[in-house]
Design a protein around this motif. Structure first.
Motif, short mmCIF file in Angstrom:
data_model
loop_
_atom_site.label_atom_id
_atom_site.label_comp_id
_atom_site.label_asym_id
_atom_site.label_seq_id
_atom_site.Cartn_x
_atom_site.Cartn_y
_atom_site.Cartn_z
N GLY A 118 0.94 -1.30 -0.10
CA GLY A 118 0.14 -0.04 0.04
C GLY A 118 0.83 1.31 -0.01
N ILE A 119 1.93 1.37 0.72
CA ILE A 119 2.73 2.45 0.94
C ILE A 119 3.51 2.54 -0.45
CG2 ILE A 119 4.69 3.56 2.07
CD1 ILE A 119 3.74 2.27 4.76
N SER A 143 -0.08 10.56 -4.79
CA SER A 143 -1.11 11.22 -4.14
C SER A 143 -2.31 10.00 -4.04
CB SER A 143 -1.84 12.18 -5.24
OG SER A 143 -2.99 12.53 -4.54
N ILE A 144 -2.97 10.24 -2.72
CA ILE A 144 -3.80 8.99 -2.43
C ILE A 144 -4.93 9.47 -3.48
CG2 ILE A 144 -5.67 8.51 -0.72
CD1 ILE A 144 -3.46 8.85 1.34
N CYS A 145 -5.36 10.70 -3.98
CA CYS A 145 -6.42 10.81 -4.65
C CYS A 145 -6.45 10.23 -5.98
CB CYS A 145 -6.39 12.54 -4.79
SG CYS A 145 -6.58 13.30 -3.50
N THR A 169 -8.08 2.12 -1.61
CA THR A 169 -8.17 2.78 -0.44
C THR A 169 -8.72 2.03 0.60
OG1 THR A 169 -7.82 4.91 -1.42
CG2 THR A 169 -8.03 5.24 0.79
N THR A 170 -9.99 2.04 0.33
CA THR A 170 -10.79 0.88 1.40
C THR A 170 -10.22 -0.16 1.64
OG1 THR A 170 -12.88 2.25 0.80
CG2 THR A 170 -13.23 0.22 1.98
N PHE A 171 -9.68 -1.03 0.66
CA PHE A 171 -9.10 -2.37 0.84
C PHE A 171 -8.08 -2.26 1.78
CE2 PHE A 171 -5.88 -5.20 -0.68
CZ PHE A 171 -6.25 -6.25 -0.12
N GLY A 225 -8.37 -3.59 5.67
CA GLY A 225 -7.91 -4.72 6.07
C GLY A 225 -6.74 -4.48 7.36
N ILE A 226 -6.33 -3.48 7.33
CA ILE A 226 -5.38 -3.19 8.48
C ILE A 226 -6.37 -2.87 9.61
CG2 ILE A 226 -3.92 -1.47 9.26
CD1 ILE A 226 -2.87 -1.13 6.36
#
Length: 120
Positions: free
Chosen positions: A62-63, A71-73, A80-82, A86-87
């Motif tokens: 993920g990182i 960007s996360i966008c 993002t939800t996964f 999960g964490i």
């Protein structure tokens, strides 16, 4: 990894079932069994190690994925939800597993298997 964890769990279950004995003061034909050893903890710990490795790999991926995009966008809400869910799921299971192992190790001999006890 899962084959190694499965092998350890099969060994621990064989050792645990070999150590089972009848609970004191229970009828002779009851299924109330107890074990003087804590070898069942090996199953909890091995599963915890396996799940921790998977979560660490998920966090790393993920990182790495978010770092490369800058960007996360740029990612879908699903990705993002996964990662987020999960964490969070792992953290919830981790807390419950640690509490279960702690209670199993700290319970007095007569109360170790109270959750398994069936009294008709």
């Amino acid at each position: 990894m899962w084959l190694a964890i499965g092998g350890v769990n099969i060994w621990a279950l064989i050792e645990w079932t070999d150590s089972l004995r009848q609970v004191a003061l229970s009828p002779a034909n009851s299924c109330n069994l107890d074990s003087p050893t804590n070898i069942g903890i090996v199953c909890y710990v091995s599963l915890l190690i396996g799940e921790t490795i998977i979560v660490l790999l998920t966090v790393w991926k993920g990182i790495h994925t978010f770092w490369l995009s800058g960007s996360i966008c740029r990612h879908t809400q699903l990705v993002t939800t996964f990662y987020r869910d999960g964490i969070m799921f792992y953290l919830a299971i981790f807390v419950l597993l640690v509490m279960d192992v702690g209670l199993e190790l700290q319970a007095p001999e007569g109360l170790k298997f109270i959750a398994d006890l069936y009294v008709p």
